[in-house]
Design an enzyme around this catalytic site. Structure first.
Site, PDB file in Angstrom:
ATOM      1  N   ASP A   1       0.123  -1.351   0.160  1.00  0.00           N
ATOM      2  CA  ASP A   1       0.290   0.378  -0.122  1.00  0.00           C
ATOM      3  C   ASP A   1       0.953   1.183   0.154  1.00  0.00           C
ATOM      4  O   ASP A   1       2.573   1.128   0.352  1.00  0.00           O
ATOM      5  CB  ASP A   1      -0.987   0.096   1.392  1.00  0.00           C
ATOM      6  CG  ASP A   1      -1.920  -0.626   1.120  1.00  0.00           C
ATOM      7  OD1 ASP A   1      -2.185  -1.834   0.158  1.00  0.00           O
ATOM      8  OD2 ASP A   1      -1.555  -1.523   2.387  1.00  0.00           O
TER       9      ASP A   1
HETATM   10  N1  URA Z   1      -1.433  -6.428   3.964  1.00  0.00           N
HETATM   11  C1  URA Z   1      -1.821  -4.262   3.578  1.00  0.00           C
HETATM   12  O1  URA Z   1      -2.662  -4.336   3.796  1.00  0.00           O
HETATM   13  N2  URA Z   1      -1.171  -3.614   3.246  1.00  0.00           N
HETATM   14  C2  URA Z   1       0.161  -3.699   2.548  1.00  0.00           C
HETATM   15  O2  URA Z   1       1.053  -3.149   2.236  1.00  0.00           O
HETATM   16  C3  URA Z   1       0.414  -5.300   2.757  1.00  0.00           C
HETATM   17  C4  URA Z   1      -0.758  -6.179   2.664  1.00  0.00           C
END
Ligand code: URA
Length: 244
Positions: free
Chosen positions: A112
């Protein structure tokens, strides 16, 4: 033309441009200036065919070591997205220094925008598919800071393969609570969208900070500052497939 140089099928100017990350014109310029040798003989033709596996190419006195693919470990900072290009937001590819840049690079998997840590950038599509496929069991390990302290019942819920919002059922995941119960390590066997955050929400908690620290058996190099990257070494590639 150097002996053995007809055995291959790659144009010399293209080879130099790919491996040295220079333009095709700059590669031609090097050849024109007689700065490139193939198997000890000065190259004269831009379109001379070489076999990158067997021909020794030297440019400006330095051997051009052939690597078919490149694998880069990046310590992704928050605010940067895992995409190849974006009009508005900085992408992980923009953090790759010129000496490691190549055509065809992309992030293998997505973190993310607000997640930090180990992003793997490569131009090897087969490898990327393998490490992302749940069938290959390349686990991803995250360090998460939670709004509320984690409990043993959260550990059990993660281990049992919980259902998260939208009805997705997760494979069993490992939650390890550190000395500070608001800080945990979570190991996933798969990579669903926002998975760690959604799993935390499913047990009534919230992730306030997330960092990927490991892919397979390969840990993020702690010497890499945020936004820094380095090539993954040959012996480290095996660790990705190894359990730790
Ligand atoms: N899980 C999440 O919620 N975000 C990420 O970036 C990776 C795994």
């Amino acid at each position: 033309m150097a002996k053995g140089s007809n055995a291959g099928n790659l144009r010399l100017d293209r080879f130099l441009s790919n491996q040295l990350n220079i333009s095709r014109n700059d590669a031609k310029e090097l050849i024109k200036k007689r700065l490139v040798t193939v198997n000890g003989q000065t190259a004269k033709l831009f379109d001379m065919k070489i076999n990158p596996d067997t021909d020794a190419v030297v440019s400006e006195g330095r051997e051009v070591v052939y690597r078919k693919y490149i694998y880069i470990m990046l310590n992704k900072p928050a605010g940067v997205i895992c995409a190849t290009k974006d009009r508005l937001t900085e992408t992980v590819l923009e953090l790759i220094p010129p000496e490691l840049r190549r055509q065809g690079l992309f992030p293998a998997g997505r973190l993310d925008k607000d997640t930090e840590g180990f992003a793997l950038i490569t131009d090897d599509g087969v490898f990327a598919h393998e490490i992302l496929s749940p069938k290959k069991h390349v686990d991803k390990k995250y360090f998460a800071v939670l709004e509320k302290p984690a409990t043993e019942s959260d550990v059990e819920a993660f281990a049992s393969g919980m259902e998260i919002d939208g009805g997705d059922v997760c494979q069993p995941a490992l939650m390890e609570i550190t000395d500070n119960p608001n800080e945990v390590y979570i190991t996933l066997h798969e990579g669903m969208f926002h998975q760690v955050k959604r799993m935390a929400e499913a047990v009534g908690n919230k992730v306030t900070y997330l960092k990927r620290v490991q892919i397979g058996g390969l840990e993020l190099d702690e010497k890499l500052g945020l936004g820094e990257c380095r090539e993954i070494l040959h012996n480290e590639m095996e660790k990705i497939y190894a359990k730790k």
